[in-house]
Design a protein around this motif. Structure first.
Motif, PDB file in Angstrom:
ATOM      1  N   GLU A  52       2.583 -10.287 -16.119  1.00  0.00           N
ATOM      2  CA  GLU A  52       1.818 -11.235 -16.939  1.00  0.00           C
ATOM      3  C   GLU A  52       1.329 -10.557 -18.217  1.00  0.00           C
ATOM      4  OE1 GLU A  52      -1.909 -14.377 -16.206  1.00  0.00           O
ATOM      5  OE2 GLU A  52      -1.401 -12.851 -14.690  1.00  0.00           O
ATOM      6  N   LEU A  53       1.218 -11.326 -19.272  1.00  0.00           N
ATOM      7  CA  LEU A  53       0.736 -10.807 -20.548  1.00  0.00           C
ATOM      8  C   LEU A  53      -0.608 -10.123 -20.363  1.00  0.00           C
ATOM      9  CD1 LEU A  53       1.475 -10.819 -23.622  1.00  0.00           C
ATOM     10  CD2 LEU A  53      -0.016 -12.828 -23.816  1.00  0.00           C
ATOM     11  N   GLU A  54      -0.738  -8.922 -20.918  1.00  0.00           N
ATOM     12  CA  GLU A  54      -1.911  -8.084 -20.646  1.00  0.00           C
ATOM     13  C   GLU A  54      -3.227  -8.708 -21.083  1.00  0.00           C
ATOM     14  OE1 GLU A  54      -1.291  -4.242 -22.314  1.00  0.00           O
ATOM     15  OE2 GLU A  54       0.285  -3.695 -20.891  1.00  0.00           O
ATOM     16  N   THR A  55      -3.197  -9.607 -22.048  1.00  0.00           N
ATOM     17  CA  THR A  55      -4.441 -10.201 -22.546  1.00  0.00           C
ATOM     18  C   THR A  55      -4.917 -11.382 -21.706  1.00  0.00           C
ATOM     19  OG1 THR A  55      -3.140 -11.583 -24.060  1.00  0.00           O
ATOM     20  CG2 THR A  55      -4.010  -9.491 -24.917  1.00  0.00           C
ATOM     21  N   ARG A  56      -4.113 -11.807 -20.755  1.00  0.00           N
ATOM     22  CA  ARG A  56      -4.537 -12.936 -19.912  1.00  0.00           C
ATOM     23  C   ARG A  56      -5.563 -12.480 -18.872  1.00  0.00           C
ATOM     24  NH1 ARG A  56      -1.534 -17.727 -19.419  1.00  0.00           N
ATOM     25  NH2 ARG A  56      -1.606 -17.565 -17.138  1.00  0.00           N
ATOM     26  N   PHE A  57      -6.119 -13.457 -18.137  1.00  0.00           N
ATOM     27  CA  PHE A  57      -7.298 -13.189 -17.310  1.00  0.00           C
ATOM     28  C   PHE A  57      -7.028 -12.163 -16.215  1.00  0.00           C
ATOM     29  CE2 PHE A  57     -10.241 -14.004 -13.807  1.00  0.00           C
ATOM     30  CZ  PHE A  57     -11.453 -13.940 -14.481  1.00  0.00           C
ATOM     31  N   TRP A  58      -6.014 -12.400 -15.386  1.00  0.00           N
ATOM     32  CA  TRP A  58      -5.817 -11.505 -14.239  1.00  0.00           C
ATOM     33  C   TRP A  58      -5.449 -10.083 -14.649  1.00  0.00           C
ATOM     34  CZ3 TRP A  58      -1.487  -9.014 -12.016  1.00  0.00           C
ATOM     35  CH2 TRP A  58      -1.736  -8.447 -10.765  1.00  0.00           C
ATOM     36  N   PRO A  59      -4.537  -9.866 -15.599  1.00  0.00           N
ATOM     37  CA  PRO A  59      -4.269  -8.478 -16.015  1.00  0.00           C
ATOM     38  C   PRO A  59      -5.494  -7.801 -16.625  1.00  0.00           C
ATOM     39  CG  PRO A  59      -2.508  -9.921 -16.738  1.00  0.00           C
ATOM     40  CD  PRO A  59      -3.605 -10.803 -16.262  1.00  0.00           C
ATOM     41  N   SER A  60      -6.296  -8.552 -17.365  1.00  0.00           N
ATOM     42  CA  SER A  60      -7.520  -7.974 -17.949  1.00  0.00           C
ATOM     43  C   SER A  60      -8.503  -7.578 -16.856  1.00  0.00           C
ATOM     44  CB  SER A  60      -8.170  -8.972 -18.905  1.00  0.00           C
ATOM     45  OG  SER A  60      -7.303  -9.306 -19.968  1.00  0.00           O
ATOM     46  N   LEU A  61      -8.634  -8.441 -15.851  1.00  0.00           N
ATOM     47  CA  LEU A  61      -9.507  -8.162 -14.709  1.00  0.00           C
ATOM     48  C   LEU A  61      -9.033  -6.931 -13.956  1.00  0.00           C
ATOM     49  CD1 LEU A  61     -11.706  -9.940 -12.719  1.00  0.00           C
ATOM     50  CD2 LEU A  61      -9.656  -9.882 -11.324  1.00  0.00           C
ATOM     51  N   ARG A  62      -7.732  -6.868 -13.694  1.00  0.00           N
ATOM     52  CA  ARG A  62      -7.175  -5.726 -12.954  1.00  0.00           C
ATOM     53  C   ARG A  62      -7.358  -4.429 -13.738  1.00  0.00           C
ATOM     54  NH1 ARG A  62      -0.830  -5.203 -11.386  1.00  0.00           N
ATOM     55  NH2 ARG A  62      -0.688  -5.451 -13.647  1.00  0.00           N
ATOM     56  N   LYS A  63      -7.119  -4.471 -15.038  1.00  0.00           N
ATOM     57  CA  LYS A  63      -7.272  -3.275 -15.862  1.00  0.00           C
ATOM     58  C   LYS A  63      -8.697  -2.737 -15.789  1.00  0.00           C
ATOM     59  CE  LYS A  63      -6.716  -1.614 -20.624  1.00  0.00           C
ATOM     60  NZ  LYS A  63      -6.334  -2.005 -22.015  1.00  0.00           N
ATOM     61  N   ASP A 100     -16.951  -2.400 -16.144  1.00  0.00           N
ATOM     62  CA  ASP A 100     -17.483  -3.738 -15.952  1.00  0.00           C
ATOM     63  C   ASP A 100     -16.528  -4.742 -16.596  1.00  0.00           C
ATOM     64  OD1 ASP A 100     -19.673  -2.563 -14.751  1.00  0.00           O
ATOM     65  OD2 ASP A 100     -20.965  -2.754 -16.523  1.00  0.00           O
ATOM     66  N   PHE A 101     -16.601  -6.011 -16.145  1.00  0.00           N
ATOM     67  CA  PHE A 101     -15.697  -7.025 -16.672  1.00  0.00           C
ATOM     68  C   PHE A 101     -16.483  -8.245 -17.136  1.00  0.00           C
ATOM     69  CE2 PHE A 101     -12.719 -10.649 -16.114  1.00  0.00           C
ATOM     70  CZ  PHE A 101     -11.774 -10.260 -17.053  1.00  0.00           C
ATOM     71  N   PRO A 102     -16.650  -8.395 -18.458  1.00  0.00           N
ATOM     72  CA  PRO A 102     -17.313  -9.587 -18.978  1.00  0.00           C
ATOM     73  C   PRO A 102     -16.391 -10.794 -18.913  1.00  0.00           C
ATOM     74  CG  PRO A 102     -16.643  -8.157 -20.777  1.00  0.00           C
ATOM     75  CD  PRO A 102     -16.308  -7.425 -19.512  1.00  0.00           C
ATOM     76  N   LYS A 135     -14.003 -12.729  -8.008  1.00  0.00           N
ATOM     77  CA  LYS A 135     -14.688 -11.935  -6.983  1.00  0.00           C
ATOM     78  C   LYS A 135     -13.711 -11.457  -5.912  1.00  0.00           C
ATOM     79  CE  LYS A 135     -19.327 -13.944  -7.443  1.00  0.00           C
ATOM     80  NZ  LYS A 135     -20.368 -14.809  -6.817  1.00  0.00           N
ATOM     81  N   ALA A 136     -12.794 -12.338  -5.492  1.00  0.00           N
ATOM     82  CA  ALA A 136     -11.822 -11.951  -4.463  1.00  0.00           C
ATOM     83  C   ALA A 136     -10.895 -10.854  -4.975  1.00  0.00           C
ATOM     84  CB  ALA A 136     -11.018 -13.172  -4.031  1.00  0.00           C
ATOM     85  N   GLU A 137     -10.387 -11.005  -6.192  1.00  0.00           N
ATOM     86  CA  GLU A 137      -9.491  -9.994  -6.755  1.00  0.00           C
ATOM     87  C   GLU A 137     -10.236  -8.686  -7.013  1.00  0.00           C
ATOM     88  OE1 GLU A 137      -6.020 -10.227  -7.365  1.00  0.00           O
ATOM     89  OE2 GLU A 137      -6.410 -11.878  -5.973  1.00  0.00           O
ATOM     90  N   TRP A 138     -11.479  -8.780  -7.480  1.00  0.00           N
ATOM     91  CA  TRP A 138     -12.318  -7.599  -7.734  1.00  0.00           C
ATOM     92  C   TRP A 138     -12.475  -6.789  -6.452  1.00  0.00           C
ATOM     93  CZ3 TRP A 138     -13.104  -6.017 -12.417  1.00  0.00           C
ATOM     94  CH2 TRP A 138     -14.171  -5.170 -12.757  1.00  0.00           C
ATOM     95  N   HIS A 139     -12.705  -7.495  -5.356  1.00  0.00           N
ATOM     96  CA  HIS A 139     -12.840  -6.833  -4.053  1.00  0.00           C
ATOM     97  C   HIS A 139     -11.507  -6.227  -3.605  1.00  0.00           C
ATOM     98  CE1 HIS A 139     -14.093  -6.096   0.101  1.00  0.00           C
ATOM     99  NE2 HIS A 139     -13.011  -6.746   0.494  1.00  0.00           N
ATOM    100  N   ASN A 140     -10.421  -6.995  -3.737  1.00  0.00           N
ATOM    101  CA  ASN A 140      -9.100  -6.512  -3.296  1.00  0.00           C
ATOM    102  C   ASN A 140      -8.664  -5.266  -4.065  1.00  0.00           C
ATOM    103  OD1 ASN A 140      -8.915  -8.630  -1.487  1.00  0.00           O
ATOM    104  ND2 ASN A 140      -7.722  -9.934  -2.868  1.00  0.00           N
ATOM    105  N   LEU A 141      -9.087  -5.177  -5.318  1.00  0.00           N
ATOM    106  CA  LEU A 141      -8.705  -4.052  -6.168  1.00  0.00           C
ATOM    107  C   LEU A 141      -9.619  -2.843  -5.993  1.00  0.00           C
ATOM    108  CD1 LEU A 141      -7.899  -6.155  -9.356  1.00  0.00           C
ATOM    109  CD2 LEU A 141      -6.241  -4.779  -8.071  1.00  0.00           C
ATOM    110  N   GLY A 142     -10.649  -2.976  -5.148  1.00  0.00           N
ATOM    111  CA  GLY A 142     -11.566  -1.869  -4.908  1.00  0.00           C
ATOM    112  C   GLY A 142     -12.376  -1.492  -6.131  1.00  0.00           C
ATOM    113  N   ALA A 143     -12.739  -2.492  -6.947  1.00  0.00           N
ATOM    114  CA  ALA A 143     -13.448  -2.222  -8.202  1.00  0.00           C
ATOM    115  C   ALA A 143     -14.824  -1.618  -7.945  1.00  0.00           C
ATOM    116  CB  ALA A 143     -13.590  -3.505  -9.005  1.00  0.00           C
TER     117      ALA A 143
END
Length: 277
Positions: free
Chosen positions: A174-185, A192-194, A246-254
């Motif tokens: 997915e394009l890096e500027t979209r929501f999920w790649p930005s969250l994962r990065k 922190d993720f605004p 929140k679910a992805e944040w947890h899965n990624l061990g943020a």
């Protein structure tokens, strides 16, 4: 089956190529320029065809049994002008479809967008495929216009047409500027993720499931000439953006913090896109 594919270097198209090859299909893949690269590694390269969509000729479709149209112009914000979106997402593909039809190709499988529904999405708890199209910006408007135009062409030319309106797709490539790649990065960097307040409700679907839906459509037995079919392609699991985050944040061990409300909502944000699937 021999497939003619547009958008083969794109996010969904790259996954489609891998899955279609795994299923034993042959692919001729259009791309705008030879330097274009696929979003994810390909297990096997298709036969690439480098030219503009509106310059394709009937000979380019020789031997193909189905056209899978995944290419889209300006699919991510900031969108291009309405005029350019109409030109690239409606007029150019129509020229391509006519060339393919002239070569005897009869089956067309097209990627639509949930954002075609626009404001009408907020009037439905679950959006049916026949809901009104009320897009609020240029790219969704061009996709809605394309749906109408392709529907008309299929009726006139007695083509088999399936339009799959994709809901909130995310995943590898997915394009890096979209929501999920930005969250994962941010998660992997310990930052922190605004984000916006995250009250938007969406149907999130992984790109691998979307690609699988298009591969499955290749050999559907229920498509009839001159009787277009429009369906939604989603997971059937609606969640708010903050719940998804929140679910992805947890899965990624943020280790950082989500900061909902630190970013304003987009102008003309539609708050609910949940499909009947």
């Amino acid at each position: 089956m021999k497939i003619f594919l547009t958008g083969g270097t794109g996010f969904i198209g790259s996954h489609f190529i891998n899955q279609a090859h795994e299923a034993g299909h042959e692919i001729v893949a259009h791309r705008r320029a030879p330097e274009s690269r696929s979003r994810i590694p390909l297990c096997r390269e298709p036969q690439w065809l480098d030219k503009s969509i509106d310059s394709l000729a009937p000979a380019d479709f020789t031997g193909c049994e189905v056209l899978v149209h995944l290419a889209a112009h300006s699919a991510n914000v900031p969108y291009d002008t309405l005029e350019n979106c109409i030109r690239q997402n409606v007029l150019a593909p129509l020229a391509m479809f006519r060339a393919a039809s002239g070569a005897g190709l009869k089956r067309f499988v097209v990627a639509g967008s949930c954002f075609e529904y626009g404001r009408s999405g907020e009037r439905h708890e679950f959006i049916p495929p026949d809901a009104g199209l009320e897009p609020v910006s240029s790219y969704p408007a061009s996709k809605a216009a394309a749906s109408v135009a392709f529907h008309s062409l299929a009726c006139e030319e007695k083509l088999e047409l399936l339009i799959l309106r994709i809901f909130q797709v995310f995943g590898e490539g997915e394009l890096e500027t979209r929501f999920w790649p930005s969250l994962r990065k941010a998660a992997l960097a310990g930052e922190d993720f605004p984000m916006s307040p995250g009250l938007q409700v969406r149907d999130f679907i992984n790109v691998t499931e979307v690609a699988a839906g298009f591969v499955k459509a290749l050999e559907r037995k229920d498509l009839r000439p001159g009787e277009p079919v429009i369906e939604n392609l989603g997971s059937g699991n609606p969640r708010s953006l903050i719940e998804f985050a929140k679910a992805e944040w947890h899965n990624l061990g943020a280790t950082g913090k989500l900061l909902p409300g630190a970013v304003p909502m987009r102008a003309n944000e539609v708050m609910r896109f949940v499909p009947v699937v």
